[in-house]
Design a protein around this motif. Structure first.
Motif, mmCIF file in Angstrom:
data_model
loop_
_atom_site.group_PDB
_atom_site.id
_atom_site.type_symbol
_atom_site.label_atom_id
_atom_site.label_comp_id
_atom_site.label_asym_id
_atom_site.label_seq_id
_atom_site.Cartn_x
_atom_site.Cartn_y
_atom_site.Cartn_z
ATOM 1 N N VAL A 137 35.408 42.333 30.358
ATOM 2 C CA VAL A 137 35.615 41.317 31.387
ATOM 3 C C VAL A 137 34.287 41.032 32.094
ATOM 4 C CG1 VAL A 137 36.917 40.624 33.428
ATOM 5 C CG2 VAL A 137 37.969 42.175 31.749
ATOM 6 N N ARG A 138 33.909 39.759 32.123
ATOM 7 C CA ARG A 138 32.685 39.369 32.814
ATOM 8 C C ARG A 138 33.022 38.966 34.252
ATOM 9 N NH1 ARG A 138 28.511 34.414 31.560
ATOM 10 N NH2 ARG A 138 26.678 35.349 32.548
ATOM 11 N N TRP A 139 33.349 39.953 35.058
ATOM 12 C CA TRP A 139 33.733 39.715 36.448
ATOM 13 C C TRP A 139 32.641 38.992 37.222
ATOM 14 C CZ3 TRP A 139 38.678 40.959 37.577
ATOM 15 C CH2 TRP A 139 39.318 41.953 36.796
ATOM 16 N N SER A 140 31.388 39.302 36.923
ATOM 17 C CA SER A 140 30.276 38.773 37.712
ATOM 18 C C SER A 140 30.171 37.257 37.643
ATOM 19 C CB SER A 140 28.961 39.409 37.256
ATOM 20 O OG SER A 140 28.731 39.167 35.883
ATOM 21 N N ALA A 141 30.737 36.649 36.603
ATOM 22 C CA ALA A 141 30.706 35.194 36.484
ATOM 23 C C ALA A 141 31.841 34.534 37.257
ATOM 24 C CB ALA A 141 30.790 34.789 35.013
ATOM 25 N N HIS A 142 32.698 35.332 37.876
ATOM 26 C CA HIS A 142 33.880 34.796 38.547
ATOM 27 C C HIS A 142 34.051 35.395 39.942
ATOM 28 C CE1 HIS A 142 35.190 32.943 34.754
ATOM 29 N NE2 HIS A 142 34.723 34.042 34.187
ATOM 30 N N ALA A 143 32.940 35.779 40.553
ATOM 31 C CA ALA A 143 32.972 36.344 41.900
ATOM 32 C C ALA A 143 31.918 35.653 42.756
ATOM 33 C CB ALA A 143 32.719 37.849 41.858
ATOM 34 N N ARG A 144 32.172 35.611 44.050
ATOM 35 C CA ARG A 144 31.228 34.996 44.980
ATOM 36 C C ARG A 144 29.896 35.737 44.966
ATOM 37 N NH1 ARG A 144 32.884 30.019 47.290
ATOM 38 N NH2 ARG A 144 35.160 30.071 47.502
ATOM 39 N N ALA A 145 28.830 35.003 45.247
ATOM 40 C CA ALA A 145 27.489 35.595 45.267
ATOM 41 C C ALA A 145 27.177 36.263 46.594
ATOM 42 C CB ALA A 145 26.446 34.518 44.964
ATOM 43 N N ALA A 146 27.969 35.988 47.637
ATOM 44 C CA ALA A 146 27.730 36.534 48.967
ATOM 45 C C ALA A 146 28.895 37.423 49.374
ATOM 46 C CB ALA A 146 27.546 35.401 49.977
ATOM 47 N N PRO A 147 28.647 38.367 50.290
ATOM 48 C CA PRO A 147 29.723 39.247 50.751
ATOM 49 C C PRO A 147 30.903 38.436 51.281
ATOM 50 C CG PRO A 147 27.589 40.007 51.562
ATOM 51 C CD PRO A 147 27.372 38.654 50.940
ATOM 52 N N PRO A 148 32.135 38.906 51.030
ATOM 53 C CA PRO A 148 32.513 40.188 50.404
ATOM 54 C C PRO A 148 32.598 40.124 48.882
ATOM 55 C CG PRO A 148 34.469 39.101 51.215
ATOM 56 C CD PRO A 148 33.319 38.201 51.590
ATOM 57 N N TYR A 149 31.949 39.152 48.262
ATOM 58 C CA TYR A 149 31.888 39.057 46.789
ATOM 59 C C TYR A 149 33.277 38.937 46.172
ATOM 60 C CZ TYR A 149 27.331 41.066 48.018
ATOM 61 O OH TYR A 149 26.117 41.322 48.597
ATOM 62 N N ALA A 150 34.096 38.087 46.741
ATOM 63 C CA ALA A 150 35.499 37.970 46.317
ATOM 64 C C ALA A 150 35.610 37.449 44.889
ATOM 65 C CB ALA A 150 36.247 37.044 47.265
ATOM 66 N N ILE A 151 36.447 38.097 44.112
ATOM 67 C CA ILE A 151 36.740 37.659 42.748
ATOM 68 C C ILE A 151 37.712 36.487 42.812
ATOM 69 C CG2 ILE A 151 37.787 38.334 40.547
ATOM 70 C CD1 ILE A 151 36.851 41.233 41.200
ATOM 71 N N ASP A 152 37.458 35.473 42.004
ATOM 72 C CA ASP A 152 38.305 34.280 41.949
ATOM 73 C C ASP A 152 39.755 34.684 41.637
ATOM 74 O OD1 ASP A 152 39.438 31.795 41.530
ATOM 75 O OD2 ASP A 152 38.458 31.484 39.588
ATOM 76 N N PRO A 153 40.704 34.334 42.485
ATOM 77 C CA PRO A 153 42.104 34.732 42.241
ATOM 78 C C PRO A 153 42.656 34.234 40.911
ATOM 79 C CG PRO A 153 41.837 33.937 44.497
ATOM 80 C CD PRO A 153 40.542 33.634 43.784
ATOM 81 N N ALA A 154 42.244 33.036 40.498
ATOM 82 C CA ALA A 154 42.738 32.510 39.216
ATOM 83 C C ALA A 154 42.233 33.357 38.059
ATOM 84 C CB ALA A 154 42.320 31.053 39.050
#
Length: 313
Positions: free
Chosen positions: A46-63
């Motif tokens: 899983v490439r989580w890093s491509a689907h998370a915010r770049a700034a805190p809290p670095y939230a992962i995209d719910p979709a």
């Protein structure tokens, strides 16, 4: 848990897809194919890093989280084990200090999300640490990430691997935390000039086209490599998972089959669980167009094995 991981296959190029390469649609029918063939485990890169915010809290995209949920659920619903990792976080490897807070935040979210799931779900902290994420740095990062996971999920089985792209040569430098629910993972693609001949992302790989594999010297080299891994595992009292091995489609099928069957058999002889790279794209054991297994590779991996009912419980 390592015994129950048994024989697995990677669903690579699906949730970890990047670049211009082929992509695997994560259809439920492919989980059916894997379970019915007799595999025990699916590894979900899983490439989580491509689907998370770049700034805190670095939230992962719910979709995107829901897409991963669907893959995990499809595997568990069919009685399979499943390994979820952090894959292709190249930025972390290039700049560990800058990306460590984000990496830990990803695991904080992942561990909390799946804390209530079946024990048949395992976590793998990072695929193929490399670059500036040297062995010394990786040992420190690994310990921090494991602590984050344990804060949310104390009993989950976690896979850890060495630096240098999970290569066996880096195993002696891997510092194993004192934790009773760990499995060590390595990747094996030797000889690289055989397994990656013609691979478009490897510079000069077209020069290796035509290289075959087989014979006593080739078998001895593989046996010696994997026996070193097994000896390290015994010293560490740590079970071993061969998380990736495979030969690219540029090699001829008879050689791919011989290599795959031999690596698989040696891993099993030495007590390792394993997951072939990969299901249905450029290393694929399954042909998506014809919707059938590439029979030489299926037999190399499973022989005439019937689905193991006792593992499906």
């Amino acid at each position: 848990m390592n015994r129950w991981l048994g024989r697995g296959i990677n669903f690579g190029n699906a949730l970890d897809a990047w670049g211009d390469g082929p992509e695997l649609p994560l259809d439920e029918r492919y989980f059916d194919e894997v379970a019915e063939a007799g595999f025990d485990t699916v590894r979900l890169p899983v490439r989580w890093s491509a689907h998370a915010r770049a700034a805190p809290p670095y939230a992962i995209d719910p979709a995107f989280f829901r897409r991963v949920d669907a893959g995990v659920g499809a595997a568990l619903d069919r009685g399979l084990r499943v390994v979820v990792n952090v894959h292709h976080y190249h930025e972390l490897c290039a700049a560990p200090e800058a990306h460590l807070p984000r990496f830990l935040a990803l695991w904080r979210q992942i561990a909390a999300r799946y804390a209530g799931h079946s024990g048949r779900l395992c976590f793998e902290l990072l695929n193929e640490p490399r670059g500036r994420l040297t062995a010394v740095r990786w040992n420190a990062v690994l310990a921090e990430a494991l602590a984050v996971v344990r804060a949310a999920d104390p009993g989950r089985t976690v896979l850890i691997g060495p630096a240098e792209m999970n290569g066996l040569g880096a195993l002696p430098a891997l510092e194993v935390p004192g934790d009773g629910n760990l499995i060590a993972t390595i990747h094996y693609y030797a000889p690289f000039e055989f397994t990656h001949q013609g691979a478009g992302w490897v510079e000069g790989a077209e020069r290796w086209l035509g290289r075959t594999w087989g014979g006593t010297a080739d078998e001895t080299a593989v046996r010696d490599d994997l026996e070193k891994v097994a000896a390290w595992g015994r010293e560490q009292r740590l079970p071993l998972f061969l998380g990736e091995f495979g030969a690219f489609s540029g090699a001829d099928m008879p050689s791919r089959t011989r290599w795959t069957a031999f690596v698989r058999a040696e891993a099993e002889r030495l007590g390792m669980s394993w997951a072939y790279w990969e299901f249905g794209t450029d290393f694929g054991a399954f042909d998506l167009e014809s919707a059938t297994w590439r029979e030489p590779l299926r037999r190399a991996l499973l022989g005439d094995r019937e689905p193991a009912a006792e593992i499906r419980q």
